[in-house]
Design an enzyme around this catalytic site. Sequence first.
Site, PDB file in Angstrom:
ATOM      1  N   ASP A  91      16.323  -9.340  -8.738  1.00  0.00           N
ATOM      2  CA  ASP A  91      15.266 -10.298  -8.463  1.00  0.00           C
ATOM      3  C   ASP A  91      15.363 -11.526  -9.361  1.00  0.00           C
ATOM      4  O   ASP A  91      15.126 -11.442 -10.567  1.00  0.00           O
ATOM      5  CB  ASP A  91      13.912  -9.599  -8.672  1.00  0.00           C
ATOM      6  CG  ASP A  91      12.728 -10.520  -8.453  1.00  0.00           C
ATOM      7  OD1 ASP A  91      12.888 -11.516  -7.720  1.00  0.00           O
ATOM      8  OD2 ASP A  91      11.643 -10.226  -8.999  1.00  0.00           O
ATOM      9  N   ASP A  96      14.541 -17.415  -4.796  1.00  0.00           N
ATOM     10  CA  ASP A  96      14.025 -16.095  -5.184  1.00  0.00           C
ATOM     11  C   ASP A  96      14.619 -15.002  -4.305  1.00  0.00           C
ATOM     12  O   ASP A  96      14.226 -14.838  -3.150  1.00  0.00           O
ATOM     13  CB  ASP A  96      12.499 -16.093  -5.076  1.00  0.00           C
ATOM     14  CG  ASP A  96      11.871 -14.815  -5.604  1.00  0.00           C
ATOM     15  OD1 ASP A  96      12.610 -13.953  -6.127  1.00  0.00           O
ATOM     16  OD2 ASP A  96      10.646 -14.674  -5.502  1.00  0.00           O
TER      17      ASP A  96
END
Length: 528
Positions: free
Chosen positions: A122, A310
Amino acid sequence: MLLKLAISTAPAAATIFKAVLSKGVSLNMAHKLVQVTLCLWVFTSLLLPSPTAALYRVSLKKQRLNLNRFKAARIAMNGWGMLHNYGSSDGEVIPLKNYMDAQYYGVIAIGSPPQNFTVLFDTGSSNLWVPSSKCYFSIACYFHSKYKSSRSSTYTKIGKPCEINYGSRSISGFFSQDNVEVGGVVVRDQVFVEATREGSFPTFVLAKFDGILGLGFQEISVGNATPVWYNMLNQDVVREDVFSFWLNRDPSANEGGELVFGGVDPKHYKGKHTYVPVTRKGYWQFDMGDFLIGNNSTGVCEGGCAAIVDSGTSLLAGPTAVVTEIYHAIGAEGVVSAECKEVVSQYGDLIWQLLVSGVQPDKVCTQIGLCVLNGTRYMSGIKIVVEKENMEELSARDRLLCTTCQMTVFWIQSQLKQKGTKDTVLNYVNELCQSLPSPMGESVIDCARISLMPDITFIIGDKPFKLTPDQYIVKMGEGLTTVCVSGFMALDVSPPRGPLWILGDVFMGVYHTVFDYGNLEIGFAEAA
């Protein structure tokens, strides 16, 4: 490669041979010396890593898509983090699994002997956490692998408690330290979190991954723990201070994608990368230029917009007003908003007049009384910027009317720039009310309309990055059972941080992404 090597080394061998003969050495001895020299060269070359030696590839699982599973995966996935031309493929490669085009995850190991975990890589967060064997009271822990410190000879106790919040989701536990294996290399003495409580029950139970490995900057690391990526650099286990993502969006492919640490695999992209500087360390944030639906600018990013890349967000997130225009353009089914139509019918004409007369757009809703003035700030349903006691005095309807007014002003202002007539503009805005995005994010569209939908274009580094309908629409099922879902979702962030776009997996699947930590840049190129 071997042919090129032989050709390039032949002149060097001839030079050595001539030099030896010039010293009066016999012909046989010269041959032997040259042979020894070449043998030493070959031996040394074998010791050096080849450009692809560190690449590790594994056949990955594929999943059939259906709407219920996609919704589950999206719920479990969205919002975790939020809220040069490298011609070498040197680096450590993490193969990624693709679950429903909504979750990309890979395997790491913690401890000695290694305990395996599937983690979400992430870029929107910076901590590493996995479920702990001491997680007794969260049902989600029973569905995932748990770290057992008692079984690791390299474990070091820290014990400091912590809590990590991911938007509306959170985990809590305590810090520990152990060796972490990532892509075949071992990061020594890595501080991570043993999670003993996992909130939002459905989120963690439905997740295909056990934990999260954050690739953001240390500035947003909870407890100021040094991220895994930082330790990889500090311990010299990677050659270059870059990592890159290739996400495979082909639903029929075996490979889900790859994450490469310490380099870039040229097989993963076409052409050259366009690089933009990181504007704010924390998330991988940069300044994006204009945003176009078809060939028309929405106007929202004319002065630039902040954007975040992201890998922890499945879809593309942007301001509600713009996403609504996208929904209208592609025929997505949104939420019919009575409040939106009420504002347009009662105040549309007045908003038009105020804008035509030169009133600043951010003052219009205050002047007509739909947003409460508080000093020099106004009450916004997107983000309320008043004291707590004032917030409590406002009803949910008041906030909704304020937010709707602001969107209406934005829509009318955009149409004014295109010189539309008042009646035409107000009718268009009224239609937009029908396309307001669902709070849950997913919006089903008619698959037969895909060929009629416009391209969506992001301007990054003064270059267009286009998404075709086939790229921003997620298809599930086959034949008559095929369901199509919009790849866009609404997210509102007020100035000065916003408007903000989050370029998640829908974008990263089309454009190979390089995260250059050394030069503080992000690079995008067409994925191969």
